[in-house]
Design a protein around this motif. Structure first.
Motif, PDB file in Angstrom:
ATOM      1  N   ALA A   2      -8.576  33.436  -6.589  1.00 11.87           N
ATOM      2  CA  ALA A   2      -9.233  34.097  -5.456  1.00 11.87           C
ATOM      3  C   ALA A   2     -10.289  33.208  -4.822  1.00 11.87           C
ATOM      4  O   ALA A   2     -10.409  33.149  -3.595  1.00 11.87           O
ATOM      5  CB  ALA A   2      -9.842  35.417  -5.900  1.00 11.87           C
ATOM      6  N   ALA A   3     -11.054  32.497  -5.664  1.00 12.93           N
ATOM      7  CA  ALA A   3     -12.072  31.592  -5.126  1.00 12.93           C
ATOM      8  C   ALA A   3     -11.427  30.467  -4.328  1.00 12.93           C
ATOM      9  O   ALA A   3     -11.911  30.095  -3.254  1.00 12.93           O
ATOM     10  CB  ALA A   3     -12.927  31.029  -6.255  1.00 12.93           C
ATOM     11  N   GLN A   4     -10.324  29.941  -4.838  1.00  8.43           N
ATOM     12  CA  GLN A   4      -9.608  28.872  -4.127  1.00  8.43           C
ATOM     13  C   GLN A   4      -9.056  29.393  -2.801  1.00  8.43           C
ATOM     14  O   GLN A   4      -9.146  28.702  -1.775  1.00  8.43           O
ATOM     15  CB  GLN A   4      -8.486  28.334  -4.999  1.00  8.43           C
ATOM     16  CG  GLN A   4      -7.766  27.157  -4.382  1.00  8.43           C
ATOM     17  CD  GLN A   4      -6.666  26.626  -5.281  1.00  8.43           C
ATOM     18  OE1 GLN A   4      -6.303  27.222  -6.288  1.00  8.43           O
ATOM     19  NE2 GLN A   4      -6.118  25.487  -4.910  1.00  8.43           N
ATOM     20  N   ALA A   5      -8.488  30.584  -2.803  1.00  2.94           N
ATOM     21  CA  ALA A   5      -7.967  31.178  -1.570  1.00  2.94           C
ATOM     22  C   ALA A   5      -9.093  31.409  -0.567  1.00  2.94           C
ATOM     23  O   ALA A   5      -8.937  31.164   0.629  1.00  2.94           O
ATOM     24  CB  ALA A   5      -7.250  32.494  -1.873  1.00  2.94           C
ATOM     25  N   THR A   6     -10.239  31.859  -1.074  1.00  4.35           N
ATOM     26  CA  THR A   6     -11.381  32.106  -0.194  1.00  4.35           C
ATOM     27  C   THR A   6     -11.914  30.806   0.382  1.00  4.35           C
ATOM     28  O   THR A   6     -12.251  30.740   1.567  1.00  4.35           O
ATOM     29  CB  THR A   6     -12.483  32.871  -0.948  1.00  4.35           C
ATOM     30  OG1 THR A   6     -11.922  34.070  -1.497  1.00  4.35           O
ATOM     31  CG2 THR A   6     -13.624  33.244  -0.025  1.00  4.35           C
ATOM     32  N   LEU A   7     -11.975  29.757  -0.436  1.00  5.38           N
ATOM     33  CA  LEU A   7     -12.416  28.454   0.074  1.00  5.38           C
ATOM     34  C   LEU A   7     -11.462  27.922   1.137  1.00  5.38           C
ATOM     35  O   LEU A   7     -11.897  27.349   2.140  1.00  5.38           O
ATOM     36  CB  LEU A   7     -12.545  27.441  -1.065  1.00  5.38           C
ATOM     37  CG  LEU A   7     -13.793  27.561  -1.915  1.00  5.38           C
ATOM     38  CD1 LEU A   7     -13.725  26.606  -3.104  1.00  5.38           C
ATOM     39  CD2 LEU A   7     -15.043  27.292  -1.088  1.00  5.38           C
ATOM     40  N   HIS A   8     -10.168  28.128   0.930  1.00  7.34           N
ATOM     41  CA  HIS A   8      -9.175  27.709   1.917  1.00  7.34           C
ATOM     42  C   HIS A   8      -9.428  28.437   3.236  1.00  7.34           C
ATOM     43  O   HIS A   8      -9.468  27.839   4.308  1.00  7.34           O
ATOM     44  CB  HIS A   8      -7.769  28.005   1.388  1.00  7.34           C
ATOM     45  CG  HIS A   8      -6.691  27.672   2.356  1.00  7.34           C
ATOM     46  ND1 HIS A   8      -6.172  28.597   3.240  1.00  7.34           N
ATOM     47  CD2 HIS A   8      -6.035  26.514   2.602  1.00  7.34           C
ATOM     48  CE1 HIS A   8      -5.250  28.019   3.970  1.00  7.34           C
ATOM     49  NE2 HIS A   8      -5.147  26.756   3.598  1.00  7.34           N
ATOM     50  N   CYS A   9      -9.609  29.735   3.133  1.00  3.36           N
ATOM     51  CA  CYS A   9      -9.851  30.556   4.305  1.00  3.36           C
ATOM     52  C   CYS A   9     -11.183  30.181   4.965  1.00  3.36           C
ATOM     53  O   CYS A   9     -11.271  30.062   6.187  1.00  3.36           O
ATOM     54  CB  CYS A   9      -9.853  32.029   3.882  1.00  3.36           C
ATOM     55  SG  CYS A   9      -9.886  33.193   5.235  1.00  3.36           S
ATOM     56  N   LEU A  10     -12.198  29.968   4.132  1.00  4.60           N
ATOM     57  CA  LEU A  10     -13.518  29.607   4.650  1.00  4.60           C
ATOM     58  C   LEU A  10     -13.492  28.275   5.383  1.00  4.60           C
ATOM     59  O   LEU A  10     -14.194  28.097   6.373  1.00  4.60           O
ATOM     60  CB  LEU A  10     -14.539  29.564   3.508  1.00  4.60           C
ATOM     61  CG  LEU A  10     -15.980  29.252   3.898  1.00  4.60           C
ATOM     62  CD1 LEU A  10     -16.533  30.316   4.834  1.00  4.60           C
ATOM     63  CD2 LEU A  10     -16.849  29.136   2.657  1.00  4.60           C
ATOM     64  N   THR A  11     -12.661  27.362   4.936  1.00  3.08           N
ATOM     65  CA  THR A  11     -12.556  26.062   5.612  1.00  3.08           C
ATOM     66  C   THR A  11     -12.102  26.235   7.052  1.00  3.08           C
ATOM     67  O   THR A  11     -12.725  25.706   7.975  1.00  3.08           O
ATOM     68  CB  THR A  11     -11.585  25.135   4.852  1.00  3.08           C
ATOM     69  OG1 THR A  11     -12.071  24.954   3.522  1.00  3.08           O
ATOM     70  CG2 THR A  11     -11.441  23.798   5.545  1.00  3.08           C
ATOM     71  N   GLY A  12     -11.024  26.991   7.243  1.00  3.35           N
ATOM     72  CA  GLY A  12     -10.545  27.239   8.601  1.00  3.35           C
ATOM     73  C   GLY A  12     -11.553  28.002   9.429  1.00  3.35           C
ATOM     74  O   GLY A  12     -11.812  27.666  10.593  1.00  3.35           O
ATOM     75  N   CYS A  13     -12.157  29.020   8.815  1.00  5.66           N
ATOM     76  CA  CYS A  13     -13.163  29.815   9.528  1.00  5.66           C
ATOM     77  C   CYS A  13     -14.367  28.955   9.910  1.00  5.66           C
ATOM     78  O   CYS A  13     -14.883  29.064  11.021  1.00  5.66           O
ATOM     79  CB  CYS A  13     -13.613  30.998   8.679  1.00  5.66           C
ATOM     80  SG  CYS A  13     -12.374  32.299   8.530  1.00  5.66           S
ATOM     81  N   ALA A  14     -14.808  28.118   8.984  1.00  5.22           N
ATOM     82  CA  ALA A  14     -15.979  27.281   9.252  1.00  5.22           C
ATOM     83  C   ALA A  14     -15.709  26.295  10.385  1.00  5.22           C
ATOM     84  O   ALA A  14     -16.559  26.098  11.255  1.00  5.22           O
ATOM     85  CB  ALA A  14     -16.390  26.538   7.991  1.00  5.22           C
ATOM     86  N   ILE A  15     -14.528  25.699  10.388  1.00  2.63           N
ATOM     87  CA  ILE A  15     -14.186  24.770  11.471  1.00  2.63           C
ATOM     88  C   ILE A  15     -14.250  25.503  12.809  1.00  2.63           C
ATOM     89  O   ILE A  15     -14.855  25.022  13.773  1.00  2.63           O
ATOM     90  CB  ILE A  15     -12.794  24.145  11.251  1.00  2.63           C
ATOM     91  CG1 ILE A  15     -12.814  23.223  10.033  1.00  2.63           C
ATOM     92  CG2 ILE A  15     -12.334  23.380  12.502  1.00  2.63           C
ATOM     93  CD1 ILE A  15     -11.431  22.797   9.557  1.00  2.63           C
ATOM     94  N   GLY A  16     -13.625  26.663  12.866  1.00  5.54           N
ATOM     95  CA  GLY A  16     -13.623  27.441  14.106  1.00  5.54           C
ATOM     96  C   GLY A  16     -14.999  27.941  14.488  1.00  5.54           C
ATOM     97  O   GLY A  16     -15.396  27.875  15.663  1.00  5.54           O
ATOM     98  N   GLU A  17     -15.740  28.440  13.506  1.00 10.72           N
ATOM     99  CA  GLU A  17     -17.096  28.950  13.772  1.00 10.72           C
ATOM    100  C   GLU A  17     -17.999  27.843  14.305  1.00 10.72           C
ATOM    101  O   GLU A  17     -18.693  28.036  15.303  1.00 10.72           O
ATOM    102  CB  GLU A  17     -17.718  29.495  12.481  1.00 10.72           C
ATOM    103  CG  GLU A  17     -17.285  30.872  12.117  1.00 10.72           C
ATOM    104  CD  GLU A  17     -17.937  31.947  12.960  1.00 10.72           C
ATOM    105  OE1 GLU A  17     -19.101  31.807  13.396  1.00 10.72           O
ATOM    106  OE2 GLU A  17     -17.255  32.948  13.186  1.00 10.72           O
ATOM    107  N   ILE A  18     -18.001  26.718  13.616  1.00  9.36           N
ATOM    108  CA  ILE A  18     -18.871  25.618  14.037  1.00  9.36           C
ATOM    109  C   ILE A  18     -18.469  25.121  15.419  1.00  9.36           C
ATOM    110  O   ILE A  18     -19.318  24.908  16.283  1.00  9.36           O
ATOM    111  CB  ILE A  18     -18.864  24.480  12.996  1.00  9.36           C
ATOM    112  CG1 ILE A  18     -19.562  24.962  11.713  1.00  9.36           C
ATOM    113  CG2 ILE A  18     -19.547  23.221  13.545  1.00  9.36           C
ATOM    114  CD1 ILE A  18     -19.395  24.039  10.526  1.00  9.36           C
TER     115      ILE A  18
END
Length: 139
Positions: A2-18
């Motif tokens: 779950a942590a790995q899946a969340t980090l994967h998701c967070l990476t895409g979200c962070a790129i878009g957010e930033i």
């Protein structure tokens, strides 16, 4: 997992957010259009990272999009609610500019909050064969 899946998701979200926050702030947009752009780009980049992997596994674009939507929609939605809610509540963050430490500090804090709130949801979904569990068959 779950942590790995969340980090994967967070990476895409962070790129878009930033990217969205940087574009909106650099263009001196008001807060609402900047946030809308950041959220839209978070979904685009989040889905794109998942699609990249399943396309490499041999799926066609339509099938890859369906997998990405099934795998990431709930996770990205919760992440964006947590992320943007944190920024909205952080004093002064909505008015900070790219050159302000407050901009980057509040953004980093919002990613930590989003990770902490989204990981248990991803764990729950994976345990039921949903969310990122649908992607693992293509890796």
């Amino acid at each position: 997992m779950a942590a790995q899946a969340t980090l994967h998701c967070l990476t895409g979200c962070a790129i878009g957010e930033i990217a969205g926050m940087a574009i909106g702030t650099a263009l001196a947009w008001h807060n609402v259009p900047t946030m809308i752009l950041a959220i839209a780009l978070a979904f685009v980049f989040g889905y794109s990272l998942t699609m990249r992997g399943v396309l490499r596994a041999g799926l066609d674009v339509h099938s890859a999009l369906r997998v990405a939507l099934a795998a990431d929609t709930v996770s990205i939605t919760i992440m964006e609610l947590a992320d943007n809610g944190t920024i909205a509540l952080f004093p002064g963050a909505m008015d900070a500019t790219l050159s302000d430490a407050l901009f980057w500090l509040s953004l980093a804090l919002s990613f930590v909050v989003a990770f902490l709130l989204t990981t248990p949801v991803n764990k729950w979904m994976i345990a039921r064969g949903k969310g990122h569990a649908v992607v693992h068959q293509y890796h």
